[in-house]
Design a protein around this motif. Structure first.
Motif, PDB file in Angstrom:
ATOM      1  N   ARG A 292      40.628  16.188 -50.402  1.00  0.00           N
ATOM      2  CA  ARG A 292      41.995  15.690 -50.134  1.00  0.00           C
ATOM      3  C   ARG A 292      42.171  15.350 -48.647  1.00  0.00           C
ATOM      4  NH1 ARG A 292      43.860  19.627 -53.488  1.00  0.00           N
ATOM      5  NH2 ARG A 292      44.432  21.000 -51.762  1.00  0.00           N
ATOM      6  N   GLN A 293      41.701  16.250 -47.793  1.00  0.00           N
ATOM      7  CA  GLN A 293      41.855  16.026 -46.343  1.00  0.00           C
ATOM      8  C   GLN A 293      40.982  14.856 -45.874  1.00  0.00           C
ATOM      9  OE1 GLN A 293      42.633  20.021 -44.128  1.00  0.00           O
ATOM     10  NE2 GLN A 293      41.374  20.519 -45.891  1.00  0.00           N
ATOM     11  N   MET A 294      39.811  14.727 -46.465  1.00  0.00           N
ATOM     12  CA  MET A 294      38.928  13.595 -46.140  1.00  0.00           C
ATOM     13  C   MET A 294      39.628  12.275 -46.459  1.00  0.00           C
ATOM     14  SD  MET A 294      35.100  12.863 -47.701  1.00  0.00           S
ATOM     15  CE  MET A 294      35.550  12.457 -49.385  1.00  0.00           C
ATOM     16  N   GLU A 295      40.316  12.227 -47.617  1.00  0.00           N
ATOM     17  CA  GLU A 295      40.992  10.976 -48.010  1.00  0.00           C
ATOM     18  C   GLU A 295      42.202  10.692 -47.111  1.00  0.00           C
ATOM     19  OE1 GLU A 295      39.468   8.929 -49.668  1.00  0.00           O
ATOM     20  OE2 GLU A 295      37.984  10.248 -50.584  1.00  0.00           O
ATOM     21  N   ILE A 296      42.846  11.764 -46.634  1.00  0.00           N
ATOM     22  CA  ILE A 296      43.990  11.567 -45.724  1.00  0.00           C
ATOM     23  C   ILE A 296      43.542  10.884 -44.430  1.00  0.00           C
ATOM     24  CG2 ILE A 296      45.643  12.804 -44.232  1.00  0.00           C
ATOM     25  CD1 ILE A 296      45.925  14.873 -46.532  1.00  0.00           C
ATOM     26  N   ILE A 297      42.389  11.288 -43.898  1.00  0.00           N
ATOM     27  CA  ILE A 297      41.975  10.727 -42.592  1.00  0.00           C
ATOM     28  C   ILE A 297      41.072   9.500 -42.723  1.00  0.00           C
ATOM     29  CG2 ILE A 297      42.268  12.934 -41.382  1.00  0.00           C
ATOM     30  CD1 ILE A 297      39.187  13.134 -41.281  1.00  0.00           C
ATOM     31  N   ARG A 298      40.624   9.174 -43.930  1.00  0.00           N
ATOM     32  CA  ARG A 298      39.702   8.031 -44.100  1.00  0.00           C
ATOM     33  C   ARG A 298      40.252   6.743 -43.470  1.00  0.00           C
ATOM     34  NH1 ARG A 298      35.381   7.355 -47.413  1.00  0.00           N
ATOM     35  NH2 ARG A 298      35.937   9.018 -48.862  1.00  0.00           N
ATOM     36  N   PRO A 299      41.571   6.424 -43.671  1.00  0.00           N
ATOM     37  CA  PRO A 299      42.070   5.151 -43.103  1.00  0.00           C
ATOM     38  C   PRO A 299      42.049   5.092 -41.569  1.00  0.00           C
ATOM     39  CG  PRO A 299      43.613   6.061 -44.723  1.00  0.00           C
ATOM     40  CD  PRO A 299      42.598   7.112 -44.464  1.00  0.00           C
ATOM     41  N   LEU A 300      41.808   6.224 -40.920  1.00  0.00           N
ATOM     42  CA  LEU A 300      41.785   6.226 -39.451  1.00  0.00           C
ATOM     43  C   LEU A 300      40.467   5.672 -38.884  1.00  0.00           C
ATOM     44  CD1 LEU A 300      43.288   9.777 -38.761  1.00  0.00           C
ATOM     45  CD2 LEU A 300      44.472   7.575 -38.665  1.00  0.00           C
ATOM     46  N   PHE A 301      39.485   5.453 -39.772  1.00  0.00           N
ATOM     47  CA  PHE A 301      38.157   5.064 -39.270  1.00  0.00           C
ATOM     48  C   PHE A 301      37.865   3.587 -39.517  1.00  0.00           C
ATOM     49  CE2 PHE A 301      38.177   9.565 -39.657  1.00  0.00           C
ATOM     50  CZ  PHE A 301      37.512   9.973 -38.504  1.00  0.00           C
ATOM     51  N   THR A 302      37.152   3.002 -38.581  1.00  0.00           N
ATOM     52  CA  THR A 302      36.784   1.589 -38.641  1.00  0.00           C
ATOM     53  C   THR A 302      35.475   1.440 -39.401  1.00  0.00           C
ATOM     54  OG1 THR A 302      37.709   1.421 -36.425  1.00  0.00           O
ATOM     55  CG2 THR A 302      36.382  -0.446 -37.180  1.00  0.00           C
ATOM     56  N   ALA A 303      35.459   0.508 -40.355  1.00  0.00           N
ATOM     57  CA  ALA A 303      34.219   0.250 -41.099  1.00  0.00           C
ATOM     58  C   ALA A 303      33.130  -0.200 -40.116  1.00  0.00           C
ATOM     59  CB  ALA A 303      34.458  -0.819 -42.151  1.00  0.00           C
ATOM     60  N   LYS A 304      31.908   0.216 -40.400  1.00  0.00           N
ATOM     61  CA  LYS A 304      30.792  -0.142 -39.513  1.00  0.00           C
ATOM     62  C   LYS A 304      30.602  -1.656 -39.534  1.00  0.00           C
ATOM     63  CE  LYS A 304      26.959   1.258 -37.172  1.00  0.00           C
ATOM     64  NZ  LYS A 304      27.406   0.572 -35.935  1.00  0.00           N
ATOM     65  N   GLY A 305      30.584  -2.260 -38.352  1.00  0.00           N
ATOM     66  CA  GLY A 305      30.409  -3.708 -38.255  1.00  0.00           C
ATOM     67  C   GLY A 305      28.955  -4.113 -38.457  1.00  0.00           C
ATOM     68  N   ALA A 306      28.714  -5.407 -38.596  1.00  0.00           N
ATOM     69  CA  ALA A 306      27.341  -5.903 -38.734  1.00  0.00           C
ATOM     70  C   ALA A 306      26.567  -5.597 -37.447  1.00  0.00           C
ATOM     71  CB  ALA A 306      27.362  -7.403 -38.987  1.00  0.00           C
ATOM     72  N   PRO A 307      25.301  -5.189 -37.575  1.00  0.00           N
ATOM     73  CA  PRO A 307      24.524  -4.845 -36.369  1.00  0.00           C
ATOM     74  C   PRO A 307      24.245  -6.069 -35.495  1.00  0.00           C
ATOM     75  CG  PRO A 307      23.126  -4.830 -38.335  1.00  0.00           C
ATOM     76  CD  PRO A 307      24.529  -5.028 -38.814  1.00  0.00           C
ATOM     77  N   GLN A 308      24.216  -5.843 -34.181  1.00  0.00           N
ATOM     78  CA  GLN A 308      23.773  -6.884 -33.252  1.00  0.00           C
ATOM     79  C   GLN A 308      22.237  -6.855 -33.194  1.00  0.00           C
ATOM     80  OE1 GLN A 308      25.846  -6.084 -29.527  1.00  0.00           O
ATOM     81  NE2 GLN A 308      27.784  -5.778 -30.613  1.00  0.00           N
ATOM     82  N   PRO A 309      21.638  -7.955 -32.755  1.00  0.00           N
ATOM     83  CA  PRO A 309      20.161  -7.948 -32.665  1.00  0.00           C
ATOM     84  C   PRO A 309      19.681  -6.772 -31.813  1.00  0.00           C
ATOM     85  CG  PRO A 309      21.045 -10.145 -32.208  1.00  0.00           C
ATOM     86  CD  PRO A 309      22.221  -9.229 -32.302  1.00  0.00           C
TER      87      PRO A 309
END
Ligand SMILES: [Zn+2]
Ligand SMILES: [Zn+2]
Length: 302
Positions: free
Chosen positions: A38-55
């Motif tokens: 439950r607590q994990m789902e509460i804070i999940r929206p606070l995190f940025t999805a990992k972007g595509a890697p740079q070379p």
């Protein structure tokens, strides 16, 4: 380990034990796991999805699939038990005032991240380090220590019975054997021992905040691996792999919701007060972005 060494450890550990370090006894119950989810789902929206890697970034070179909280629990990872309750920090070599101050802050920070007693062992003197396990690097002309000797000749034979993990930290440069110029660190997950060097992390005086942040980030990332946490591919997260210093410096100190839940479960942590303590620590040491993120987490979990 000789008798004197044991006594010193006993004294160091003794005071904290009186202050009431918990013993991790029962496995986490279904209700406790549900509360963590439950607590994990509460804070999940606070995190940025990992972007595509740079070379040149880690995920450009390594195909990894990540690891959910559920997959982690199913993997039966190394974690604290009733018998294994402490993380030991073993300084290799004497260091100096500034570097030792950072090692002290590392201990304080790890105590908050893992909720475990972190025992600082007496420094292992370089005078006891065999000549065959050191060299002078041909490029830098600096002394280097053989990382495999630290793992197998220093840490493993002296590993206390109550250690979840023993981590050596040294300000000397390391190399892992023939054909290598240097290595930042090395660990043996099966043996629960690892060693990391701060020799290439910058100047602890001229760039104090950057140096501190690098020491903290590497130590908790690598300890995360020791607790069976794989690289995170889902979010911007302390458990992201890093291929070079620039990528490592972009990596947060904060564990994402999915990876932090693994620590909550493994170490039976209280997520809200822990996030508040971490925010205060980060603020005090001018780690601004990390402080703001822990503050958001603490507020969301209130
Ligand atoms: Zn890693
Ligand atoms: Zn993560």
């Amino acid at each position: 380990m000789n008798r004197r060494h044991v006594l010193e450890l006993g004294l160091l550990g003794g005071t904290s034990a009186l202050l009431g370090w918990k013993l991790l006894a029962a496995p986490v119950t279904h209700a406790e796991v549900a509360a963590y989810i439950r607590q994990m789902e509460i804070i999940r929206p606070l995190f940025t999805a990992k972007g595509a890697p740079q070379p040149g970034d880690w995920l450009a070179a390594h195909k990894e699939s990540g690891q959910t909280f559920a997959q982690y629990r199913a993997s039966d990872p190394n974690r604290p038990t009733k018998e294994r309750t402490k993380i030991y920090l073993q300084p290799i070599g004497e260091g100096n005032e500034e570097r030792n101050r950072v090692t002290g802050l590392l201990r304080e920070f790890m105590q908050m991240i893992f909720g475990l007693e972190i025992v600082m062992m007496p420094a292992f003197s370089l005078e006891k380090f065999p000549a065959a396990a050191q060299r002078v690097n041909g490029f830098t002309h600096q002394r280097q220590l053989l990382s495999t000797h630290i793992l197998n000749g220093v840490l493993k034979p002296n590993r206390p019975a109550d250690a979840v993990a023993v981590l050596a930290i040294t300000h000397e440069d390391l190399w892992p054997g023939d054909g290598w110029n240097f290595v930042f660190g090395q660990a043996s997950l099966g043996d629960r021992v690892g060693v990391w060097s701060t020799a290439r992390m910058g100047d602890p005086v001229k760039e104090a905040t950057l140096f501190l942040r690098r020491v903290l980030q590497v130590a908790v990332h690598e300890t995360g691996h020791m607790f069976g946490i794989k690289h995170c591919t889902a979010y911007e997260c302390c458990m992201n792999g890093a291929n070079h210093q620039g990528e490592s410096d972009r990596t947060p100190l904060v564990f994402c919701a999915e990876c932090d839940a693994k620590l909550w479960w493994a170490c039976q942590l209280k997520p809200a007060p822990r996030a508040k303590d971490l925010a205060a620590f980060a603020e005090k040491h001018e780690l601004k972005a990390d402080a703001a993120q822990w503050r958001h987490i603490a507020e969301a979990l209130q």
